[in-house]
Design an enzyme around this catalytic site. Sequence first.
Site, mmCIF file in Angstrom:
data_model
loop_
_atom_site.group_PDB
_atom_site.id
_atom_site.type_symbol
_atom_site.label_atom_id
_atom_site.label_comp_id
_atom_site.label_asym_id
_atom_site.label_seq_id
_atom_site.Cartn_x
_atom_site.Cartn_y
_atom_site.Cartn_z
ATOM 1 N N LYS A 1 3.778 0.908 10.041
ATOM 2 C CA LYS A 1 4.018 2.059 9.178
ATOM 3 C C LYS A 1 3.476 3.345 9.787
ATOM 4 O O LYS A 1 4.083 4.402 9.668
ATOM 5 C CB LYS A 1 3.326 1.840 7.826
ATOM 6 C CG LYS A 1 4.240 1.222 6.791
ATOM 7 C CD LYS A 1 3.619 1.297 5.415
ATOM 8 C CE LYS A 1 2.818 0.055 5.119
ATOM 9 N NZ LYS A 1 2.312 -0.013 3.740
ATOM 10 N N ARG B 1 4.458 -13.360 9.626
ATOM 11 C CA ARG B 1 5.103 -12.072 9.372
ATOM 12 C C ARG B 1 6.351 -11.937 10.233
ATOM 13 O O ARG B 1 6.505 -12.619 11.236
ATOM 14 C CB ARG B 1 4.131 -10.911 9.552
ATOM 15 C CG ARG B 1 3.678 -10.641 10.959
ATOM 16 C CD ARG B 1 2.514 -9.659 10.974
ATOM 17 N NE ARG B 1 2.914 -8.288 10.698
ATOM 18 C CZ ARG B 1 2.397 -7.545 9.724
ATOM 19 N NH1 ARG B 1 1.475 -8.010 8.930
ATOM 20 N NH2 ARG B 1 2.793 -6.311 9.556
ATOM 21 N N GLU C 1 0.876 -1.161 0.000
ATOM 22 C CA GLU C 1 0.000 0.000 0.000
ATOM 23 C C GLU C 1 0.922 1.223 0.000
ATOM 24 O O GLU C 1 1.790 1.322 0.874
ATOM 25 C CB GLU C 1 -0.825 -0.045 1.286
ATOM 26 C CG GLU C 1 -2.058 0.785 1.263
ATOM 27 C CD GLU C 1 -2.827 0.650 2.576
ATOM 28 O OE1 GLU C 1 -2.653 -0.349 3.298
ATOM 29 O OE2 GLU C 1 -3.590 1.578 2.863
HETATM 30 P P1 ATP Z 1 2.181 -2.283 8.223
HETATM 31 O O1 ATP Z 1 1.355 -3.192 9.059
HETATM 32 O O2 ATP Z 1 3.606 -2.166 8.638
HETATM 33 O O3 ATP Z 1 1.550 -0.962 7.984
HETATM 34 P P2 ATP Z 1 1.096 -3.463 5.870
HETATM 35 O O4 ATP Z 1 0.879 -4.916 5.975
HETATM 36 O O5 ATP Z 1 -0.069 -2.583 5.977
HETATM 37 O O6 ATP Z 1 2.281 -3.043 6.826
HETATM 38 P P3 ATP Z 1 1.404 -3.412 3.069
HETATM 39 O O7 ATP Z 1 1.943 -2.311 2.267
HETATM 40 O O8 ATP Z 1 -0.038 -3.699 2.958
HETATM 41 O O9 ATP Z 1 1.825 -3.118 4.538
HETATM 42 O O10 ATP Z 1 2.248 -4.733 2.856
HETATM 43 C C1 ATP Z 1 2.577 -5.269 1.601
HETATM 44 C C2 ATP Z 1 2.930 -6.715 1.766
HETATM 45 O O11 ATP Z 1 3.978 -6.852 2.697
HETATM 46 C C3 ATP Z 1 1.766 -7.517 2.286
HETATM 47 O O12 ATP Z 1 1.651 -8.696 1.515
HETATM 48 C C4 ATP Z 1 2.119 -7.816 3.702
HETATM 49 O O13 ATP Z 1 1.601 -9.054 4.097
HETATM 50 C C5 ATP Z 1 3.643 -7.815 3.660
HETATM 51 N N1 ATP Z 1 4.185 -7.447 4.967
HETATM 52 C C6 ATP Z 1 3.958 -6.315 5.662
HETATM 53 N N2 ATP Z 1 4.564 -6.344 6.864
HETATM 54 C C7 ATP Z 1 5.202 -7.547 6.927
HETATM 55 C C8 ATP Z 1 6.002 -8.205 7.923
HETATM 56 N N3 ATP Z 1 6.274 -7.633 9.094
HETATM 57 N N4 ATP Z 1 6.490 -9.433 7.633
HETATM 58 C C9 ATP Z 1 6.244 -10.018 6.457
HETATM 59 N N5 ATP Z 1 5.491 -9.468 5.490
HETATM 60 C C10 ATP Z 1 4.965 -8.252 5.713
HETATM 61 MG MG MG Z 2 -1.754 -3.358 4.554
#
Ligand code: ATP
Ligand code: MG
Length: 562
Positions: free
Chosen positions: A277, A267, A37
């Site tokens: 984030k 994760r 995102e």
């Molecule tokens: P955050 O929770 O840090 O805001 P998010 O999951 O909202 O992160 P996205 O931009 O939606 O962030 O993530 C893109 C991809 O990265 C998704 O497929 C998500 O599952 C993966 N991802 C995000 N954080 C992690 C993590 N800590 N470990 C492994 N994969 C991750």
């Molecule tokens: Mg997300």
Amino acid sequence: MEKISSNFVEEFIEEDIAAGKVAASPTHIVHTRFPPEPNGYLHIGHAKAICMDFGAAAKYGGQCNLRLDDTNPSREDTEYVDAIKEDIHWLGFDWGDRLFYASDYFQELWDLAEYMIKKGLAYVEEQTSEQIAAQKGTPTQPGVESPFRNRPVEESLDLFRRMNKGEFEEGTLTLRAKIDMANPNMHFRDPIMYRIIKYPHHRTGTTWQAYPMYDFAHGQSDFLEGITHSICTLEFEVHRPLYEYFAKIMAEYKGTEYTPRQIEFNRLNLTNTVMSKRYLRDMVENGIVRGWDDPRMPTLCGLRRRGYTSQAVRDFITTIGYTKFMALNSITLLENAARADLNKKATRVMGVINPVKLTITNWPAGKVEMCEMDNNPEEEGSGKHEMPFSGELYIEREDFQEVAEKKFFRLTIDKEVRLKGAFIIKCTGVEKDAEGNITNILCTYDPESKSGMPGAERKVKGTLHWVSAQHAVPVEARLYNNLFLDEEATTDSQRNPDSEVVVTAYVEPYCAELAKTQPFHGINNKEGYNFQFQRIAYFCVDKDSTPDHLVFNRTVSLKESK
Ligand code: ATP
Ligand code: MG
């Protein structure tokens, strides 16, 4: 086929290849996607997902798309899009010509939503989100059906179209899937598919005022790109049945057999680190750190600025692996990956970060003698450089004790140590200021003991690093430590007040020369040149450096601290 899988996700992929599912998919290859995102910079957690998504595709001769999940215009920015692309490239992966946006599919998603309304599978809800929540029930108690659930199709269709024309305010109408308010999986209790957002979108402007929710948009985007394996993190496991439900409707609507398969892995959580984030953005916006690329941040650009190589990040991800279990990985594993890679790559120099003066009383006045130093004993052909030795030096304050503790093998009165690559010296006394602080350590040297001279390698217990006071260059050294002292850090944890300690260090001339002339290297010349300050730590040149004011970041100490 021969099994080459190294984790359960790849085993699933091999199963699907063997079952002919991949061959029957739209592009006939293993096709994955990385779907960030664009509402912040990528962090080390994303690296775990990137290595899986791009890595698995490459391993099975497939492709991985980069898809920006831009379904919430109010939080997104093109600044983030550019940073995401740069960071993926830095990690060593490429999406070729397959950069997509969820917003590319808004029309197709809209059409599918109308199809669902017409089929009686979706309806326009007029209750507030509070009312909807109050009717959701609990996993053991069925929810209550909305009074709008059975409204005529024509009415829903008309309201849905008007939702997108700006006729209703944000937070009023929504489109809900009509599934099952008693389903034990809460995600089936008439989930919201569309909501109103009246904020211009960074790509589609004001074309849309009703936006699809993640659960509706994500799987359909996967479908439209011909994704075979939609790999994501464990928290989406409970969404999988809904993912499959929507995918089936999409397949039926398009008249295909194919649907993408969602697979979830654990994760990454790291000790002493908060990865959310939103929290990272707050720290940037409140000026608590130097920006998204502050060397203390767990962001990829922060790690890069700190001096991490992308190889170290990839090696770390390989070390921790992929499972189905929640875990908290130690940040020392990440640091060890950096040590292992930097040990091979970093140029060896001497730098003193907490200096005390040392005078060699029997050194001929004004004499300067050059000493030969290896640039990197771990790298063949990396050569040598010269380092000036004189009668006034700096050594590390911690390397001297006036009254030595037991097992202290460094410098103390009446004892000998070797100055690395130079001579053996013996301490004869100290000078102090009015407060009793040592201002000068007095020594004599043994002229017959120069390193490399035949017969000069007489054994002494300690070896110290040093610089010549007259030749050394003062630089700004930023000593980084974890942002949180608490291993299981959360957004409520206290931040470490010493996460950044700035000192003046003295580096040998060769180090300063390299830092001035070749401060950056790596892909796009974006990595700060890596040094090992011998016996101390790995450092890299920071982007704040100028030729007159060099700035070095401590990447990681040489040894794991206890
Ligand atoms: P955050 O929770 O840090 O805001 P998010 O999951 O909202 O992160 P996205 O931009 O939606 O962030 O993530 C893109 C991809 O990265 C998704 O497929 C998500 O599952 C993966 N991802 C995000 N954080 C992690 C993590 N800590 N470990 C492994 N994969 C991750
Ligand atoms: Mg997300």
